[in-house]
Design a protein around this motif. Structure first.
Motif, PDB file in Angstrom:
ATOM      1  N   ALA A  49       0.862  -1.129  -0.060  1.00 36.46           N
ATOM      2  CA  ALA A  49      -0.021   0.157   0.150  1.00 36.46           C
ATOM      3  C   ALA A  49       0.954   1.093   0.024  1.00 36.46           C
ATOM      4  CB  ALA A  49      -0.871  -0.069   1.200  1.00 36.46           C
ATOM      5  N   ARG A  50       0.459   1.966  -0.824  1.00 37.87           N
ATOM      6  CA  ARG A  50       1.259   3.524  -0.934  1.00 37.87           C
ATOM      7  C   ARG A  50       0.558   4.673  -0.458  1.00 37.87           C
ATOM      8  NH1 ARG A  50       6.565   4.654  -3.922  1.00 37.87           N
ATOM      9  NH2 ARG A  50       6.374   6.918  -4.736  1.00 37.87           N
ATOM     10  N   VAL A  51       1.268   5.626   0.364  1.00 35.02           N
ATOM     11  CA  VAL A  51       0.852   6.733   0.477  1.00 35.02           C
ATOM     12  C   VAL A  51       1.475   7.679  -0.189  1.00 35.02           C
ATOM     13  CG1 VAL A  51       0.017   8.427   2.218  1.00 35.02           C
ATOM     14  CG2 VAL A  51       0.051   5.783   2.752  1.00 35.02           C
ATOM     15  N   GLU A  52       0.993   8.895  -0.878  1.00 37.60           N
ATOM     16  CA  GLU A  52       1.674   9.980  -1.226  1.00 37.60           C
ATOM     17  C   GLU A  52       1.103  11.362  -0.820  1.00 37.60           C
ATOM     18  OE1 GLU A  52       2.119   9.759  -5.544  1.00 37.60           O
ATOM     19  OE2 GLU A  52       3.061   7.992  -5.593  1.00 37.60           O
ATOM     20  N   VAL A  53       1.861  12.123  -0.137  1.00 37.23           N
ATOM     21  CA  VAL A  53       1.310  13.491  -0.168  1.00 37.23           C
ATOM     22  C   VAL A  53       2.221  14.480  -0.637  1.00 37.23           C
ATOM     23  CG1 VAL A  53       0.648  15.186   1.892  1.00 37.23           C
ATOM     24  CG2 VAL A  53       0.233  12.677   2.470  1.00 37.23           C
ATOM     25  N   SER A  54       1.464  15.361  -1.496  1.00 36.84           N
ATOM     26  CA  SER A  54       2.266  16.421  -2.127  1.00 36.84           C
ATOM     27  C   SER A  54       2.008  17.762  -1.735  1.00 36.84           C
ATOM     28  CB  SER A  54       2.049  16.262  -3.773  1.00 36.84           C
ATOM     29  OG  SER A  54       2.332  15.169  -4.082  1.00 36.84           O
ATOM     30  N   PRO A  64      17.342  13.496   3.477  1.00 38.65           N
ATOM     31  CA  PRO A  64      17.518  13.128   1.919  1.00 38.65           C
ATOM     32  C   PRO A  64      17.160  11.499   1.842  1.00 38.65           C
ATOM     33  CG  PRO A  64      19.734  13.376   2.708  1.00 38.65           C
ATOM     34  CD  PRO A  64      18.627  14.053   3.841  1.00 38.65           C
ATOM     35  N   SER A  65      17.306  10.788   2.783  1.00 42.18           N
ATOM     36  CA  SER A  65      16.792   9.496   2.664  1.00 42.18           C
ATOM     37  C   SER A  65      16.359   8.670   3.913  1.00 42.18           C
ATOM     38  CB  SER A  65      17.847   8.569   2.209  1.00 42.18           C
ATOM     39  OG  SER A  65      19.109   8.345   3.039  1.00 42.18           O
ATOM     40  N   PRO A  66      15.719   7.720   4.037  1.00 41.63           N
ATOM     41  CA  PRO A  66      15.269   6.894   5.245  1.00 41.63           C
ATOM     42  C   PRO A  66      16.557   6.584   5.966  1.00 41.63           C
ATOM     43  CG  PRO A  66      14.074   6.143   3.482  1.00 41.63           C
ATOM     44  CD  PRO A  66      14.918   7.135   2.918  1.00 41.63           C
ATOM     45  N   ASP A  67      17.824   6.555   5.284  1.00 41.66           N
ATOM     46  CA  ASP A  67      18.891   5.874   5.795  1.00 41.66           C
ATOM     47  C   ASP A  67      19.654   6.984   6.669  1.00 41.66           C
ATOM     48  OD1 ASP A  67      18.715   3.471   5.054  1.00 41.66           O
ATOM     49  OD2 ASP A  67      19.641   3.870   2.983  1.00 41.66           O
ATOM     50  N   ALA A  68      19.101   8.351   6.440  1.00 41.36           N
ATOM     51  CA  ALA A  68      20.006   9.630   7.171  1.00 41.36           C
ATOM     52  C   ALA A  68      19.619   9.647   8.328  1.00 41.36           C
ATOM     53  CB  ALA A  68      19.448  10.809   6.332  1.00 41.36           C
ATOM     54  N   ARG A  91       9.218   1.500   3.658  1.00 39.40           N
ATOM     55  CA  ARG A  91      10.158   2.142   2.990  1.00 39.40           C
ATOM     56  C   ARG A  91       9.498   3.544   2.961  1.00 39.40           C
ATOM     57  NH1 ARG A  91      12.115   1.870  -2.629  1.00 39.40           N
ATOM     58  NH2 ARG A  91       9.959   1.845  -3.750  1.00 39.40           N
ATOM     59  N   TRP A  92      10.210   4.779   2.689  1.00 41.23           N
ATOM     60  CA  TRP A  92       9.565   5.928   2.366  1.00 41.23           C
ATOM     61  C   TRP A  92      10.768   6.898   1.860  1.00 41.23           C
ATOM     62  CZ3 TRP A  92      11.862  10.160   5.202  1.00 41.23           C
ATOM     63  CH2 TRP A  92      12.594   9.887   6.043  1.00 41.23           C
ATOM     64  N   GLY A  93      10.427   7.924   1.116  1.00 41.74           N
ATOM     65  CA  GLY A  93      11.040   8.883   0.745  1.00 41.74           C
ATOM     66  C   GLY A  93      10.488  10.292   0.455  1.00 41.74           C
ATOM     67  N   CYS A  94      11.347  11.268  -0.061  1.00 40.29           N
ATOM     68  CA  CYS A  94      10.789  12.461  -0.469  1.00 40.29           C
ATOM     69  C   CYS A  94      11.246  12.916  -1.846  1.00 40.29           C
ATOM     70  CB  CYS A  94      10.757  13.416   0.416  1.00 40.29           C
ATOM     71  SG  CYS A  94      10.099  14.859   0.195  1.00 40.29           S
ATOM     72  N   GLU A  95      10.801  13.463  -2.814  1.00 42.53           N
ATOM     73  CA  GLU A  95      11.247  13.899  -4.002  1.00 42.53           C
ATOM     74  C   GLU A  95      10.451  14.921  -4.678  1.00 42.53           C
ATOM     75  OE1 GLU A  95       8.833  10.295  -6.677  1.00 42.53           O
ATOM     76  OE2 GLU A  95      10.665   9.670  -5.271  1.00 42.53           O
ATOM     77  N   ARG A  96      11.290  15.917  -5.447  1.00 44.79           N
ATOM     78  CA  ARG A  96      10.495  16.873  -5.876  1.00 44.79           C
ATOM     79  C   ARG A  96      10.089  16.578  -7.314  1.00 44.79           C
ATOM     80  NH1 ARG A  96      13.484  22.176  -4.524  1.00 44.79           N
ATOM     81  NH2 ARG A  96      14.657  21.852  -2.970  1.00 44.79           N
ATOM     82  N   ARG A  97       8.514  16.840  -7.391  1.00 43.88           N
ATOM     83  CA  ARG A  97       8.046  16.466  -8.548  1.00 43.88           C
ATOM     84  C   ARG A  97       8.345  17.475  -9.726  1.00 43.88           C
ATOM     85  NH1 ARG A  97       2.102  15.148  -7.047  1.00 43.88           N
ATOM     86  NH2 ARG A  97       1.557  16.423  -8.731  1.00 43.88           N
ATOM     87  N   THR A  98       8.401  18.761  -9.444  1.00 41.77           N
ATOM     88  CA  THR A  98       8.247  20.005 -10.213  1.00 41.77           C
ATOM     89  C   THR A  98       9.228  20.944  -9.393  1.00 41.77           C
ATOM     90  OG1 THR A  98       6.572  21.402  -9.535  1.00 41.77           O
ATOM     91  CG2 THR A  98       6.081  19.453 -11.316  1.00 41.77           C
ATOM     92  N   LYS A 102       6.731  19.117  -4.029  1.00 34.58           N
ATOM     93  CA  LYS A 102       7.340  17.876  -3.451  1.00 34.58           C
ATOM     94  C   LYS A 102       6.435  16.860  -3.089  1.00 34.58           C
ATOM     95  CE  LYS A 102       7.838  18.861   1.331  1.00 34.58           C
ATOM     96  NZ  LYS A 102       7.400  20.216   1.529  1.00 34.58           N
ATOM     97  N   THR A 103       6.755  15.632  -3.092  1.00 33.95           N
ATOM     98  CA  THR A 103       5.928  14.457  -2.771  1.00 33.95           C
ATOM     99  C   THR A 103       6.715  13.769  -1.707  1.00 33.95           C
ATOM    100  OG1 THR A 103       4.764  14.566  -4.913  1.00 33.95           O
ATOM    101  CG2 THR A 103       4.511  12.252  -3.545  1.00 33.95           C
ATOM    102  N   PHE A 104       6.246  13.493  -0.588  1.00 34.98           N
ATOM    103  CA  PHE A 104       6.420  12.667   0.566  1.00 34.98           C
ATOM    104  C   PHE A 104       5.634  11.292   0.216  1.00 34.98           C
ATOM    105  CE2 PHE A 104       7.792  10.639   4.006  1.00 34.98           C
ATOM    106  CZ  PHE A 104       8.794  11.355   4.804  1.00 34.98           C
ATOM    107  N   TRP A 105       6.422  10.208   0.057  1.00 33.26           N
ATOM    108  CA  TRP A 105       5.634   8.940   0.019  1.00 33.26           C
ATOM    109  C   TRP A 105       6.330   8.015   0.896  1.00 33.26           C
ATOM    110  CZ3 TRP A 105       8.984   4.833  -0.726  1.00 33.26           C
ATOM    111  CH2 TRP A 105      10.132   5.265  -1.254  1.00 33.26           C
ATOM    112  N   ALA A 106       5.190   7.034   1.290  1.00 32.00           N
ATOM    113  CA  ALA A 106       5.656   5.668   2.167  1.00 32.00           C
ATOM    114  C   ALA A 106       4.977   4.568   1.727  1.00 32.00           C
ATOM    115  CB  ALA A 106       5.211   6.069   3.655  1.00 32.00           C
ATOM    116  N   GLU A 107       5.325   3.411   1.982  1.00 28.77           N
ATOM    117  CA  GLU A 107       4.906   2.239   1.619  1.00 28.77           C
ATOM    118  C   GLU A 107       5.066   1.266   2.617  1.00 28.77           C
ATOM    119  OE1 GLU A 107       7.533   0.881  -1.741  1.00 28.77           O
ATOM    120  OE2 GLU A 107       6.620   2.293  -3.151  1.00 28.77           O
ATOM    121  N   CYS A 108       3.756   0.554   2.780  1.00 35.30           N
ATOM    122  CA  CYS A 108       3.762  -0.509   3.753  1.00 35.30           C
ATOM    123  C   CYS A 108       3.640  -1.768   3.022  1.00 35.30           C
ATOM    124  CB  CYS A 108       2.404  -0.251   4.482  1.00 35.30           C
ATOM    125  SG  CYS A 108       2.300   1.242   5.481  1.00 35.30           S
ATOM    126  N   SER A 109       4.404  -2.875   3.293  1.00 36.52           N
ATOM    127  CA  SER A 109       4.178  -4.195   2.768  1.00 36.52           C
ATOM    128  C   SER A 109       3.058  -4.864   3.160  1.00 36.52           C
ATOM    129  CB  SER A 109       5.272  -4.982   3.334  1.00 36.52           C
ATOM    130  OG  SER A 109       5.003  -6.200   2.718  1.00 36.52           O
TER     131      SER A 109
END
Length: 135
Positions: A49-54, A64-68, A91-98, A102-109
């Motif tokens: 399942a994936r959640v995205e919030v922009s 910059p990453s979940p490992d930071a 897992r999760w992360g954040c990226e610039r769409r434009t 920005k979009t912050f996303w997270a996934e649940c197995s």
């Protein structure tokens, strides 16, 4: 989520609700730009399942990453919600769409759900469309 074969009291929906609430609150508090909104999208595949919030404030980025390293919950005044996201998400992360979004996303197995349907389906729940205006 029940339409997707995931009972609301099972682990994945509970995690998705907690993550969505945290990311949407962050977008409302830390990401607002006058005249623009934030957007929430949920999707489900056989794997996760994936959640995205922009939002429209891409200069406010999490680590910059979940490992930071995350801020210490004992000393940080912000960033505590990332501990929640990190705890619930596979897992999760954040990226610039434009340049403006920005979009912050997270996934649940989905493995924890047992007999959930394995077909690919998606639903898009949009709180508000992001403005298409220039930054």
């Amino acid at each position: 989520m029940e339409d997707w074969g995931l009972p609301l009291n099972s682990p994945v929906p509970r995690a998705v609700v907690a993550i969505t609430a945290e990311l949407a609150a962050n977008a409302a508090i830390h990401g607002p730009t006058p005249g623009r909104d934030f957007e929430v999208r949920l999707s489900l595949t056989g794997a996760h399942a994936r959640v995205e919030v922009s939002d429209t404030l891409p200069e406010r980025l999490p680590p910059p990453s979940p490992d930071a390293p995350l801020p210490s919950p004992d000393t940080a005044t912000t960033g505590g919600g990332l501990f929640l996201v990190n705890a619930f998400a596979t897992r999760w992360g954040c990226e610039r769409r434009t340049a403006c979004v920005k979009t912050f996303w997270a996934e649940c197995s989905r493995r924890a759900t047992g007999k959930a349907r394995q077909d690919t389906c998606a639903i898009e729940l949009v709180v508000n469309h992001l403005s298409r205006q220039a930054c």
